[in-house]
Design a protein around this motif. Sequence first.
Motif, PDB file in Angstrom:
ATOM      1  N   THR A  75     -30.591  19.883  76.297  1.00  9.44           N
ATOM      2  CA  THR A  75     -30.947  21.240  75.868  1.00  9.44           C
ATOM      3  C   THR A  75     -31.269  22.085  77.099  1.00  9.44           C
ATOM      4  O   THR A  75     -31.846  21.586  78.064  1.00  9.44           O
ATOM      5  CB  THR A  75     -32.178  21.195  74.933  1.00  9.44           C
ATOM      6  N   GLU A 134     -33.277  27.012  75.047  1.00  8.50           N
ATOM      7  CA  GLU A 134     -33.778  26.152  73.973  1.00  8.50           C
ATOM      8  C   GLU A 134     -32.687  25.758  72.988  1.00  8.50           C
ATOM      9  O   GLU A 134     -32.980  25.366  71.854  1.00  8.50           O
ATOM     10  CB  GLU A 134     -34.964  26.803  73.257  1.00  8.50           C
ATOM     11  N   LYS A 135     -31.434  25.827  73.413  1.00 17.51           N
ATOM     12  CA  LYS A 135     -30.319  25.391  72.575  1.00 17.51           C
ATOM     13  C   LYS A 135     -29.648  24.168  73.197  1.00 17.51           C
ATOM     14  O   LYS A 135     -29.640  23.999  74.416  1.00 17.51           O
ATOM     15  CB  LYS A 135     -29.280  26.510  72.416  1.00 17.51           C
ATOM     16  N   LYS A 136     -29.052  23.330  72.361  1.00 15.67           N
ATOM     17  CA  LYS A 136     -28.241  22.232  72.845  1.00 15.67           C
ATOM     18  C   LYS A 136     -27.044  22.793  73.608  1.00 15.67           C
ATOM     19  O   LYS A 136     -26.404  23.762  73.168  1.00 15.67           O
ATOM     20  CB  LYS A 136     -27.745  21.381  71.671  1.00 15.67           C
TER      21      LYS A 136
END
Length: 410
Positions: free
Chosen positions: A111, A172-174
Amino acid sequence: MKYIIIIPDGMADCGIETLGGKTPMEFARTPVMDSLSASGEMGLVRTIPAGLPPGSDTANLSVMGYDPRKYHTGRSPLEAVSLGIELEEDDMVFRCNLVTLSNEAGYRERTMMDHSAGEISSDDSAILIDYLKADLETDHIRFYSGVSYRNIMVWSGGPGNTRLTPPHDILEKKIAPYLPAGEGDTIIMELMEESGRMLPSHPLNRSRIDGGRGPANSIWLWGQGKKPYLDDFYEKYGLRGSVISAVDLIRGIGKCAGLETVKVDGMTGTINTNLSGKAKAAVNEVLSGKDFVYVHIEAPDECSHQGNMEDKVRAIEMIDEKVAGHIKAAMDKSGEDYRLMILPDHPTPISLRTHTSQPVPFLIFDSRKAKSSGVKPGNGFNERTAASTGIMIEKGHMLADHFFLKDSAG
């Protein structure tokens, strides 16, 4: 006539519930900008043409009077120019962020935790980039350290059609859906994965972790483009000018346009920057012979990327007091005629933590002929009041012609 532009990067925003539905611009105490907007012109301007990404490169080209549809070649080449990197016609230039990824065993499962590796210092960044060079550089691929997390990779004969994503767009994202795709993606992916193998064990990163800071545990490549070209600013407007910014991109635009770049001690590109030094340097430039100065301040944008509402409001208030306030007072005292324009280059909503393409508010104050913008002084300089004037400039690069009086005999 002297001309001064102040760019609080990413200052425009959306209404925030915890601020009573107000934007940070509406909520912040900005008596100087409010007064200037009430005594001059105010409206909205679209700095990002439809179909182009809402980057600071596109937006600042517009503000300086260069149509991005004609002149935009990518963000990274402009930064390379600022760093003094010699580019060949077939070089493809990439931004090489040092980032913090989560620590899952598989690289593709990680992430994006921080696009700036905790706003890593330039000295620490240079150490890590030098460390990577031994294994990652080839006859065709070269790495250059820049300012803080903002580094450069140059690939001789490299591809220009790879689909790459700015890391600040995926906080905060994959990362899996945003990994390189298309031409050259295998090599770019290998470079990023290898950096993810090498960097975590570096002593500097172990020290950062021990000190409670996030490690710079990968590079992230994006923003590619080729050697840029801009028409000379003096030939375009008949003005000699300077650029003051901590950001390589902005200095690169200035250099390509034939403007001088001014160094100020303590410039960081964050909220902890030398705002007073920037303001004093700006006044010194125009009072010592320059016709024009462009003052770029990164702090509001960085606060938005971090999702830090309190610091964004504080940054706007400090810009009002220490930059706009000092410049206006000093120019009034000097007796020189001047025009002052203030606008964010693009919005960076805290709720999204990335840039958007909506029009931004602008104000123009002319010391020779103060006039009412039609907005009551108490309503201030912000997105809502700028929209209420009914003034909307759809082609952002045309605003510069108006500001520099190229579109009139005034």
